[in-house]
Design an enzyme around this catalytic site. Sequence first.
Site, mmCIF file in Angstrom:
data_model
loop_
_atom_site.group_PDB
_atom_site.id
_atom_site.type_symbol
_atom_site.label_atom_id
_atom_site.label_comp_id
_atom_site.label_asym_id
_atom_site.label_seq_id
_atom_site.Cartn_x
_atom_site.Cartn_y
_atom_site.Cartn_z
ATOM 1 N N ASN A 189 -12.753 -3.017 2.952
ATOM 2 C CA ASN A 189 -13.749 -1.949 2.992
ATOM 3 C C ASN A 189 -14.673 -2.111 1.786
ATOM 4 O O ASN A 189 -14.202 -2.315 0.663
ATOM 5 C CB ASN A 189 -13.064 -0.587 2.980
ATOM 6 C CG ASN A 189 -12.198 -0.381 4.214
ATOM 7 O OD1 ASN A 189 -12.598 -0.732 5.328
ATOM 8 N ND2 ASN A 189 -11.001 0.150 4.027
ATOM 9 N N ASP A 216 0.843 -1.193 0.000
ATOM 10 C CA ASP A 216 0.000 0.000 0.000
ATOM 11 C C ASP A 216 0.887 1.255 0.000
ATOM 12 O O ASP A 216 1.904 1.324 0.695
ATOM 13 C CB ASP A 216 -0.909 -0.003 1.240
ATOM 14 C CG ASP A 216 -2.069 0.968 1.112
ATOM 15 O OD1 ASP A 216 -3.217 0.501 1.009
ATOM 16 O OD2 ASP A 216 -1.826 2.202 1.110
ATOM 17 N N HIS A 254 -10.317 -5.433 -2.946
ATOM 18 C CA HIS A 254 -8.967 -5.611 -2.407
ATOM 19 C C HIS A 254 -9.032 -5.989 -0.944
ATOM 20 O O HIS A 254 -9.918 -5.546 -0.209
ATOM 21 C CB HIS A 254 -8.108 -4.351 -2.598
ATOM 22 C CG HIS A 254 -8.739 -3.076 -2.135
ATOM 23 N ND1 HIS A 254 -9.715 -2.426 -2.853
ATOM 24 C CD2 HIS A 254 -8.540 -2.331 -1.025
ATOM 25 C CE1 HIS A 254 -10.082 -1.332 -2.212
ATOM 26 N NE2 HIS A 254 -9.394 -1.256 -1.084
ATOM 27 N N GLY A 273 -15.655 3.389 3.611
ATOM 28 C CA GLY A 273 -14.414 4.050 3.220
ATOM 29 C C GLY A 273 -13.699 3.383 2.066
ATOM 30 O O GLY A 273 -12.481 3.530 1.927
ATOM 31 N N GLN A 274 -14.439 2.667 1.220
ATOM 32 C CA GLN A 274 -13.789 2.057 0.046
ATOM 33 C C GLN A 274 -13.490 3.147 -0.980
ATOM 34 O O GLN A 274 -14.398 3.654 -1.636
ATOM 35 C CB GLN A 274 -14.678 0.976 -0.582
ATOM 36 C CG GLN A 274 -13.974 0.270 -1.752
ATOM 37 C CD GLN A 274 -14.855 -0.753 -2.456
ATOM 38 O OE1 GLN A 274 -16.036 -0.908 -2.142
ATOM 39 N NE2 GLN A 274 -14.279 -1.438 -3.436
#
Length: 113
Positions: free
Chosen positions: A86, A30, A99, A92-93
């Site tokens: 999420n 990330d 993923h 909060g995606q």
Amino acid sequence: MNDCLFCKIVKGEIPSKKVYEDDTVYAFYDIDPQAPVHVLIIPKEHIKSAAKIDSGNSAVAAHCLEVAAVLSEELGLTDGFRIVTNTGDCAGQSVKHLHFHLLGGRDFTWPPG
Ligand code: AMP
Ligand code: ZN
């Protein structure tokens, strides 16, 4: 999907720090890590979110979790880890391509915020 960030990462059109790849799954670090280890595990095919997992694509979703287990071992997360997906705006995606966040290397609280 043409305008999907993670589809572009899978195609190599946007750079990423690859951790793992096979025919159906891709994993990369990330860009804004929330833990000492923070990897994103994604299906190569575009699935919008966990809400779109069905009998036609559940095998690749399950394979993502299998990869998470292998990577947790390889990345030394022997004390435990957290997998987060999420789903939708209220969760909060921010990237609408399924993923799994694999997070580890620190303690986590429950319930999440
Ligand atoms: P979510 O908010 O659950 O949709 O997660 C999306 C994640 O993608 C966030 O943790 C972002 O930091 C991460 N992210 C966004 N752009 C990139 C990128 N180019 N490379 C790696 N991770 C990214
Ligand atoms: Zn996509």
